[in-house]
Design a protein around this motif. Structure first.
Motif, PDB file in Angstrom:
ATOM      1  N   ALA A 270      10.501  50.882  11.092  1.00 46.84           N
ATOM      2  CA  ALA A 270       9.202  50.933  10.418  1.00 46.84           C
ATOM      3  C   ALA A 270       9.031  49.753   9.465  1.00 46.84           C
ATOM      4  CB  ALA A 270       9.045  52.258   9.678  1.00 46.84           C
ATOM      5  N   LEU A 271      10.080  49.410   8.724  1.00 45.64           N
ATOM      6  CA  LEU A 271       9.995  48.282   7.797  1.00 45.64           C
ATOM      7  C   LEU A 271       9.888  46.953   8.543  1.00 45.64           C
ATOM      8  CD1 LEU A 271      12.610  49.414   5.136  1.00 45.64           C
ATOM      9  CD2 LEU A 271      10.127  49.278   4.826  1.00 45.64           C
ATOM     10  N   ALA A 272      10.621  46.828   9.646  1.00 43.57           N
ATOM     11  CA  ALA A 272      10.536  45.594  10.439  1.00 43.57           C
ATOM     12  C   ALA A 272       9.116  45.388  10.955  1.00 43.57           C
ATOM     13  CB  ALA A 272      11.528  45.637  11.592  1.00 43.57           C
ATOM     14  N   GLU A 273       8.503  46.462  11.443  1.00 45.62           N
ATOM     15  CA  GLU A 273       7.133  46.357  11.932  1.00 45.62           C
ATOM     16  C   GLU A 273       6.173  45.992  10.804  1.00 45.62           C
ATOM     17  OE1 GLU A 273       6.530  50.116  13.799  1.00 45.62           O
ATOM     18  OE2 GLU A 273       7.794  49.623  15.536  1.00 45.62           O
ATOM     19  N   HIS A 274       6.385  46.588   9.630  1.00 47.46           N
ATOM     20  CA  HIS A 274       5.510  46.280   8.485  1.00 47.46           C
ATOM     21  C   HIS A 274       5.608  44.815   8.082  1.00 47.46           C
ATOM     22  CE1 HIS A 274       3.714  46.245   4.510  1.00 47.46           C
ATOM     23  NE2 HIS A 274       4.845  45.750   4.050  1.00 47.46           N
ATOM     24  N   PHE A 275       6.834  44.319   7.874  1.00 48.24           N
ATOM     25  CA  PHE A 275       6.984  42.950   7.398  1.00 48.24           C
ATOM     26  C   PHE A 275       6.580  41.930   8.456  1.00 48.24           C
ATOM     27  CE2 PHE A 275       9.614  45.072   4.193  1.00 48.24           C
ATOM     28  CZ  PHE A 275       9.126  44.452   3.049  1.00 48.24           C
ATOM     29  N   ALA A 276       6.736  42.274   9.742  1.00 47.48           N
ATOM     30  CA  ALA A 276       6.310  41.358  10.799  1.00 47.48           C
ATOM     31  C   ALA A 276       4.788  41.199  10.825  1.00 47.48           C
ATOM     32  CB  ALA A 276       6.813  41.853  12.153  1.00 47.48           C
ATOM     33  N   ARG A 277       4.056  42.207  10.326  1.00 47.65           N
ATOM     34  CA  ARG A 277       2.590  42.117  10.291  1.00 47.65           C
ATOM     35  C   ARG A 277       2.083  41.271   9.125  1.00 47.65           C
ATOM     36  NH1 ARG A 277       2.841  47.762  11.479  1.00 47.65           N
ATOM     37  NH2 ARG A 277       2.507  48.200   9.259  1.00 47.65           N
ATOM     38  N   LEU A 278       2.921  41.085   8.115  1.00 43.33           N
ATOM     39  CA  LEU A 278       2.496  40.295   6.964  1.00 43.33           C
ATOM     40  C   LEU A 278       2.427  38.816   7.342  1.00 43.33           C
ATOM     41  CD1 LEU A 278       4.598  41.799   4.024  1.00 43.33           C
ATOM     42  CD2 LEU A 278       2.203  42.269   4.579  1.00 43.33           C
ATOM     43  N   PRO A 279       1.435  38.095   6.832  1.00 44.62           N
ATOM     44  CA  PRO A 279       1.411  36.654   7.071  1.00 44.62           C
ATOM     45  C   PRO A 279       2.578  35.978   6.365  1.00 44.62           C
ATOM     46  CG  PRO A 279      -0.296  37.296   5.505  1.00 44.62           C
ATOM     47  CD  PRO A 279       0.279  38.568   6.039  1.00 44.62           C
ATOM     48  N   LEU A 280       2.951  34.826   6.859  1.00 42.03           N
ATOM     49  CA  LEU A 280       4.102  34.107   6.311  1.00 42.03           C
ATOM     50  C   LEU A 280       3.958  33.871   4.816  1.00 42.03           C
ATOM     51  CD1 LEU A 280       6.768  32.596   6.831  1.00 42.03           C
ATOM     52  CD2 LEU A 280       5.400  30.543   7.294  1.00 42.03           C
ATOM     53  N   ARG A 281       2.750  33.616   4.327  1.00 43.06           N
ATOM     54  CA  ARG A 281       2.560  33.335   2.902  1.00 43.06           C
ATOM     55  C   ARG A 281       2.917  34.532   2.028  1.00 43.06           C
ATOM     56  NH1 ARG A 281      -2.499  34.502   4.915  1.00 43.06           N
ATOM     57  NH2 ARG A 281      -3.700  36.091   3.771  1.00 43.06           N
ATOM     58  N   CYS A 282       3.001  35.741   2.657  1.00 42.46           N
ATOM     59  CA  CYS A 282       3.339  36.965   1.920  1.00 42.46           C
ATOM     60  C   CYS A 282       4.804  37.355   2.079  1.00 42.46           C
ATOM     61  CB  CYS A 282       2.427  38.103   2.366  1.00 42.46           C
ATOM     62  SG  CYS A 282       0.685  37.841   1.978  1.00 42.46           S
ATOM     63  N   ARG A 283       5.582  36.447   2.662  1.00 38.67           N
ATOM     64  CA  ARG A 283       7.028  36.679   2.786  1.00 38.67           C
ATOM     65  C   ARG A 283       7.750  35.530   2.081  1.00 38.67           C
ATOM     66  NH1 ARG A 283       5.797  37.718   8.454  1.00 38.67           N
ATOM     67  NH2 ARG A 283       6.937  35.816   9.034  1.00 38.67           N
ATOM     68  N   PRO A 284       7.926  35.625   0.752  1.00 40.71           N
ATOM     69  CA  PRO A 284       8.583  34.531   0.017  1.00 40.71           C
ATOM     70  C   PRO A 284       9.990  34.247   0.522  1.00 40.71           C
ATOM     71  CG  PRO A 284       7.510  36.052  -1.499  1.00 40.71           C
ATOM     72  CD  PRO A 284       7.482  36.699  -0.155  1.00 40.71           C
ATOM     73  N   ARG A 285      10.679  35.292   1.020  1.00 41.85           N
ATOM     74  CA  ARG A 285      12.035  35.127   1.529  1.00 41.85           C
ATOM     75  C   ARG A 285      12.122  35.590   2.983  1.00 41.85           C
ATOM     76  NH1 ARG A 285      13.506  36.985  -4.038  1.00 41.85           N
ATOM     77  NH2 ARG A 285      14.815  35.342  -4.961  1.00 41.85           N
ATOM     78  N   THR A 286      13.105  35.082   3.688  1.00 43.20           N
ATOM     79  CA  THR A 286      13.436  35.574   5.029  1.00 43.20           C
ATOM     80  C   THR A 286      13.986  36.989   4.911  1.00 43.20           C
ATOM     81  OG1 THR A 286      13.828  33.359   5.906  1.00 43.20           O
ATOM     82  CG2 THR A 286      14.991  35.183   6.984  1.00 43.20           C
ATOM     83  N   VAL A 287      13.651  37.837   5.880  1.00 45.83           N
ATOM     84  CA  VAL A 287      14.150  39.215   5.888  1.00 45.83           C
ATOM     85  C   VAL A 287      15.038  39.401   7.109  1.00 45.83           C
ATOM     86  CG1 VAL A 287      13.567  41.661   5.754  1.00 45.83           C
ATOM     87  CG2 VAL A 287      12.001  39.956   4.780  1.00 45.83           C
ATOM     88  N   GLU A 288      16.240  39.875   6.880  1.00 42.73           N
ATOM     89  CA  GLU A 288      17.219  40.104   7.954  1.00 42.73           C
ATOM     90  C   GLU A 288      17.450  41.605   8.086  1.00 42.73           C
ATOM     91  OE1 GLU A 288      20.819  37.469   8.401  1.00 42.73           O
ATOM     92  OE2 GLU A 288      21.833  39.319   7.796  1.00 42.73           O
ATOM     93  N   PHE A 289      17.199  42.135   9.281  1.00 46.29           N
ATOM     94  CA  PHE A 289      17.388  43.563   9.555  1.00 46.29           C
ATOM     95  C   PHE A 289      18.678  43.719  10.362  1.00 46.29           C
ATOM     96  CE2 PHE A 289      12.901  42.622   9.180  1.00 46.29           C
ATOM     97  CZ  PHE A 289      12.437  43.598   8.316  1.00 46.29           C
ATOM     98  N   VAL A 290      19.644  44.431   9.792  1.00 45.21           N
ATOM     99  CA  VAL A 290      20.948  44.600  10.436  1.00 45.21           C
ATOM    100  C   VAL A 290      21.068  46.027  10.954  1.00 45.21           C
ATOM    101  CG1 VAL A 290      23.443  44.472  10.153  1.00 45.21           C
ATOM    102  CG2 VAL A 290      21.960  42.858   8.923  1.00 45.21           C
ATOM    103  N   PHE A 291      21.089  46.159  12.272  1.00 44.48           N
ATOM    104  CA  PHE A 291      21.353  47.445  12.915  1.00 44.48           C
ATOM    105  C   PHE A 291      22.838  47.421  13.275  1.00 44.48           C
ATOM    106  CE2 PHE A 291      16.892  46.503  13.507  1.00 44.48           C
ATOM    107  CZ  PHE A 291      16.245  47.716  13.326  1.00 44.48           C
ATOM    108  N   ALA A 292      23.667  47.876  12.337  1.00 51.07           N
ATOM    109  CA  ALA A 292      25.110  47.667  12.435  1.00 51.07           C
ATOM    110  C   ALA A 292      25.783  48.733  13.299  1.00 51.07           C
ATOM    111  CB  ALA A 292      25.734  47.653  11.043  1.00 51.07           C
ATOM    112  N   THR A 293      26.873  48.342  13.890  1.00 49.41           N
ATOM    113  CA  THR A 293      27.657  49.261  14.712  1.00 49.41           C
ATOM    114  C   THR A 293      28.898  49.730  13.958  1.00 49.41           C
ATOM    115  OG1 THR A 293      28.625  49.566  16.923  1.00 49.41           O
ATOM    116  CG2 THR A 293      29.093  47.473  15.799  1.00 49.41           C
ATOM    117  N   ALA A 294      29.578  50.693  14.566  1.00 51.24           N
ATOM    118  CA  ALA A 294      30.944  51.091  14.183  1.00 51.24           C
ATOM    119  C   ALA A 294      31.067  51.787  12.834  1.00 51.24           C
ATOM    120  CB  ALA A 294      31.900  49.897  14.243  1.00 51.24           C
TER     121      ALA A 294
END
Length: 485
Positions: A270-294
């Motif tokens: 849900a958060l990935a979809e939200h931030f992907a909809r924001l224009p680049l000017r509204c993302r001051p930093r890169t966002v990394e989503f980690v779907f971790a294993t193990a």
């Protein structure tokens, strides 16, 4: 940490607070909070959670787990601007199968104890009280019956269960039977420990009704019909570029056993979809989503692998903070007359935060979304003076990032339903889950333009102290194999 003790920690510790100062925003029309109307509804989150749970038991590296990872990969790969890569980890996987118990006839088995030895073994059934060590003198060649430890929440029993399975292997016992204090129907599929340590004896869980059928002193056969084989599991790392290459890292695990463990995947989607909809000017930093294993195979914990990499990157200025989501929207179930019953309240939860700026953002977000029974805390263990950080534990996989001195927040609960998948959708209040994820998004938006050093607060001093030789938290993972007798 015991959820019932969080109230005590509130009285015993100072909740961080600080007034955030933000640099000039890149654009004045960027949202300060997540758009509630554009965010997935509770019904949509429930549908996503049903899909995740519908893959079945996602034991680490199993076919079901791999199918879930591929499904997640397809979803995030289709988001605008998102790039996705895999981080591969070799493991000796344990593929779960049924447990068997014959003691004067077949006894219903709730589940095999994870990572227990395969095959059938027989011996006299003996009952050893909790607190009595399992040794060769009292247990060699015998099937040991233990009661489940008397704990506030089931997850707190893991150290005792792990020790008993390890000791039984060293003692040369034929196997271990753990009787849970709840009926078979409530504990079907129970899964813990999740250390990823392969044990040397078979072990099974049984419900209280099944335990009443056992006859101590009779010859008993115990068996685990599972599989062990080499495998490679993978974490997904989805990166959404911002105006800066400095990263906000949001993490959860993908392996799990039901609607609670692990539904953080739903929050991350849900958060990935939200931030992907924001224009680049509204993302001051890169966002990394980690779907971790193990995480169900902690001897190869994927979040620890990621935390080590972020620790190495932090001093290069490429990491702002990490945020972990686990066990969202959980309802409280408590023992009543020998069974687990809903209380009608939300399960107590913690939002751990390691700096004043992080804690302030958490407190404001929780209040803004009316998330009750959640406490902002600096750690779940007692502080140790002179250690950096003084408190190591954030109650779950957030511990890996915090203990590596990466500025960290972590949202987590620990209900009885965590390792009892039989409760299904009843274990989760998806309206509450939605408020929690909205609060998480609000906190990320609030912190996105805040200077990195202000976010870090004491972590900068901690890192300098560590470099100068100060003691820090252990990063040892559980062993892949239990010791032999």
């Amino acid at each position: 940490m015991r959820p019932a003790r969080w109230l005590g920690f509130i009285a015993a510790t100072t909740i961080f607070a600080a007034q955030l100062t933000t640099p000039a925003a890149a654009s004045t029309d960027c949202p300060a909070t997540v758009d509630d109307k554009a965010f997935p509804s509770a019904a949509k989150l429930r549908d996503l959670n049903a899909t995740v749970a519908g893959f079945g038991v996602r034991a680490t590296g199993s076919p079901a787990h791999n199918r879930l990872i591929s499904w997640l990969e397809r979803r995030v790969s289709h988001l605008p601007g998102m790039s996705v890569r895999s981080e591969r980890i070799p493991i000796q996987r344990w593929q779960p199968g049924p447990g068997l118990l014959l003691s004067g006839g077949a006894v219903p088995v709730a589940s095999a104890i994870p990572y227990s030895a395969l095959g059938l073994r027989s011996g006299e059934l003996i009952a050893l009280p909790l607190g009595t060590p399992i040794t060769a003198a009292n247990s060699r060649g015998k099937v040991v019956l233990r009661s489940f430890p008397p704990v506030d929440r089931g997850y707190l029993a893991e150290p005792v269960l792990d020790r008993d399975m390890t000791d039984a292997g060293i003692a040369g016992a034929a196997g271990v039977v753990v009787a849970l204090p709840f009926p078979h129907d409530q504990v079907r599929g129970y899964w813990d420990p999740h250390t990823g340590t392969h044990y040397r004896v078979p072990g099974v869980f049984i419900g209280s009704d099944a335990a009443a059928r056992l006859q101590v002193g009779t010859r008993t056969t115990i068996g685990v019909l599972a599989a062990r084989l080499p495998a490679v599991t993978r974490s997904l790392i989805a990166t959404l570029p911002g105006q800066s290459s400095e990263r906000i890292v949001i993490d959860t695990n993908t392996d799990g056993v039901g609607w609670v463990q692990e539904n953080g995947t739903v929050g991350l989607l849900a958060l990935a979809e939200h931030f992907a909809r924001l224009p680049l000017r509204c993302r001051p930093r890169t966002v990394e989503f980690v779907f971790a294993t193990a995480h169900l195979h902690r001897s190869s914990e994927g979040s620890e692998v990621r935390a080590r990499a972020l620790d190495a990157d932090y001093d290069k200025g490429s990491v702002a903070f990490a945020f972990v989501l686990e066990h969202l929207g959980t309802r409280e179930f408590l023992p009543v007359n020998g069974s687990l019953q809903p209380t009608g309240a939300a399960e107590l939860s913690g939002w751990f935060a390691g700096s004043p700026a992080l804690a302030q953002a958490a407190a404001v977000a929780l209040a803004g979304r009316a998330v009750d029974r959640t406490f902002v805390l600096p750690g779940s263990d007692l502080p140790v003076p002179g250690r950096v950080p003084p408190q190591c534990s954030f109650g779950g996989i957030g511990t890996h990032f915090h203990s590596h001195l990466v500025p960290t927040m972590a949202m987590i609960s620990g209900p009885w339903t965590l390792w009892a998948p039989s409760f299904g959708a009843e274990a989760v209040d998806h309206e509450r889950m939605r408020r929690q994820v909205l609060a998480a998004g609000d906190a990320i938006l609030a912190l996105a333009p805040v200077p990195r050093d202000q976010i870090a607060g004491p972590y900068l001093d901690f890192r300098r102290a560590r470099a100068a030789g100060a003691p820090t938290c252990s990063h040892d993972l559980p062993p892949a194999w239990a010791p032999r007798k």
